[in-house]
Design an enzyme around this catalytic site. Structure first.
Site, PDB file in Angstrom:
ATOM      1  CB  ALA A  90       0.598   2.641  -2.831  1.00 44.30           C
ATOM      2  CB  ALA A 120       5.747  -3.500  -7.058  1.00 42.68           C
ATOM      3  CG  ASN A 121       1.883   0.027  -5.418  1.00 42.76           C
ATOM      4  OD1 ASN A 121       2.433   1.117  -5.553  1.00 42.76           O
ATOM      5  ND2 ASN A 121       1.788  -0.594  -4.240  1.00 42.76           N
ATOM      6  NE  ARG A 122       0.944   0.889 -14.042  1.00 40.26           N
ATOM      7  CZ  ARG A 122       0.057  -0.079 -14.167  1.00 40.26           C
ATOM      8  NH1 ARG A 122      -0.902  -0.205 -13.251  1.00 40.26           N
ATOM      9  NH2 ARG A 122       0.117  -0.931 -15.176  1.00 40.26           N
ATOM     10  CB  SER A 123       3.004   4.215  -5.148  1.00 39.53           C
ATOM     11  OG  SER A 123       3.353   5.317  -4.346  1.00 39.53           O
TER      12      SER A 123
END
Length: 409
Positions: free
Chosen positions: A275, A209-212
């Site tokens: 994102a 995942a990412n931090r969006s």
């Protein structure tokens, strides 16, 4: 609000008809007068008595009613309403509408009306995905019919899950308010927005995942709805509430997001603020991957679909305006200009997500943003502002680029 507005509610024959009783209450709470037309199939799920008790009006069920048709009652019903809401809109009702059939009171009213129509589809996921239903939905959208939903989730059929659930009564009431609101600069336009991260599963426990946070994408969807647009928001996993008046499709992975985006077309403009994870595990482990004496398990990655490039390069259903986002940590403008050319989109909204951005804690998850709008005409530097203000400014630019609806017809 809907104070003083007259709404004709057409209840179709599906299990979701029980929600229409709550919808009557929600519309009346907002000050609307509600009249109800029920198909024969709808009466197998809810009764005219229940609908009439909630609407405080007669419920209409028959085309050849001797009391109502002495003055061509189906024409009168269609013309006395400010808005016609069809909930649930079954596959059968949508097919009849798309082909101009009028073999009962509901379809005769719809065919004889020049009022705005809002459909809340409800059906089995395979029925919604069927090419015939997709063609009918596209034709109805091209005819100017507005949609709210369907949502994804569990079906009445045991073990069935997917898009096809009727939108909740509060969502439908909000969509009705939006349709009857005074015209905004995007009135009559359909905007597609993506937001949030994607989660790409590695095993049943872990994911990439990412931090969006989704704050910027959700703010854009909300601003577009306030500007009068019909908005479809395809959102990855976020902790934010759904924006009011917006049709939200919840997804997890990049592949699910692409499918939801393609299903939401056609659109006048598309803003890809999500994102999306660039990669996913080549194969998802069926069981949790365990430590094995310190040996690292192999993790082979494969590339995810490029949603922005896919939509920007469509030949026949490409939105008039395609807007991408670029989150960079260095050479922000240079990399974003290259991305715009490579992806084939019209605009790129670029921001610095590094700790050097000047925004405490970084842009991701924050409430403010500082962006550059990159187009064929050049680069505009927008000063730091709240994400809500950035959204309002971007939506204003989109409205100006699309121009008045009449001028583009």
């Amino acid at each position: 609000m809907l104070a003083g507005k007259r709404i004709l509610l057409v209840i179709g024959g599906g299990i979701a008809a029980y929600k229409s009783l709550d919808l009557i209450r929600r519309l009346k709470e907002r000050g609307a007068g509600v009249r109800v037309v029920m198909t024969a199939a709808a009466q197998h799920f809810v009764t005219p008595l229940a609908a009439g008790a909630l609407s405080h009006d007669r419920v209409f069920t028959e085309l050849f009613d001797r009391e109502a048709e002495h003055d061509i009652g189906h024409i009168r019903l269609s013309r006395e309403a400010d808005l016609i809401v069809v909930a649930p809109a079954t596959a059968d009702l949508m097919a009849k509408m798309a082909h101009g059939l009028a073999d009962d009171l509901a379809t005769a009213v719809l065919l004889a009306s020049d009022r705005p129509v809002l459909l809340a589809p409800a059906m089995n996921p395979l029925m919604w995905a069927n090419p015939a239903t997709r063609r009918n939905a596209a034709q109805l959208a091209a005819d100017g019919i507005a949609f709210v939903g369907p949502n994804a989730g569990a079906m009445a059929e045991r073990g069935e899950d997917g898009p096809g659930r009727m939108a909740e009564p509060l969502e439908i009431a909000a969509a009705a308010e939006r349709l009857l609101a005074p015209a905004g600069p995007l009135k009559g336009r359909h905007l597609l927005v993506t937001s949030g991260p994607t989660h790409e599963p590695i095993d049943p426990v872990r994911y990439i995942a990412n931090r969006s946070s989704g704050k910027q994408g959700h703010a854009i969807a909300a601003a577009a709805a306030r500007a009068g647009a019909q908005v479809t928001l395809v959102s990855g996993p976020v902790s934010l509430p759904d924006p009011a008046g917006v049709d939200v499709r919840h997804v997890e992975s990049a592949r699910e997001m692409l499918a939801a985006v393609e299903a939401a077309l056609p659109a006048d403009a598309a803003v890809f603020a999500a994102a999306v994870a660039d990669w996913r595990a080549a194969s998802e482990a069926a069981e949790k991957m365990k430590k094995d004496g310190g040996t690292l398990p192999p993790l082979t990655l494969t590339e995810n679909p490029d949603i922005l490039a896919t939509i920007a390069h469509l030949s026949n259903r490409r939105p008039r305006l395609v807007v991408g986002f670029a989150a960079e940590t260095q050479n922000v403008v240079t990399y974003a200009q290259a991305k715009r050319a490579r992806k084939g989109c019209d605009w790129i909204v670029a921001n610095d997500v590094s700790q050097r951005s000047g925004i405490p804690g970084g842009v991701m998850g924050a409430d403010s943003n500082e962006v550059h709008l990159i187009s064929a005409e050049g680069v505009e530097h927008w000063p730091q502002a709240s994400k809500a203000d950035v959204a309002e400014r971007l939506v204003g630019r989109i409205a100006a680029a699309l121009g008045p609806l009449e001028a583009s017809a």
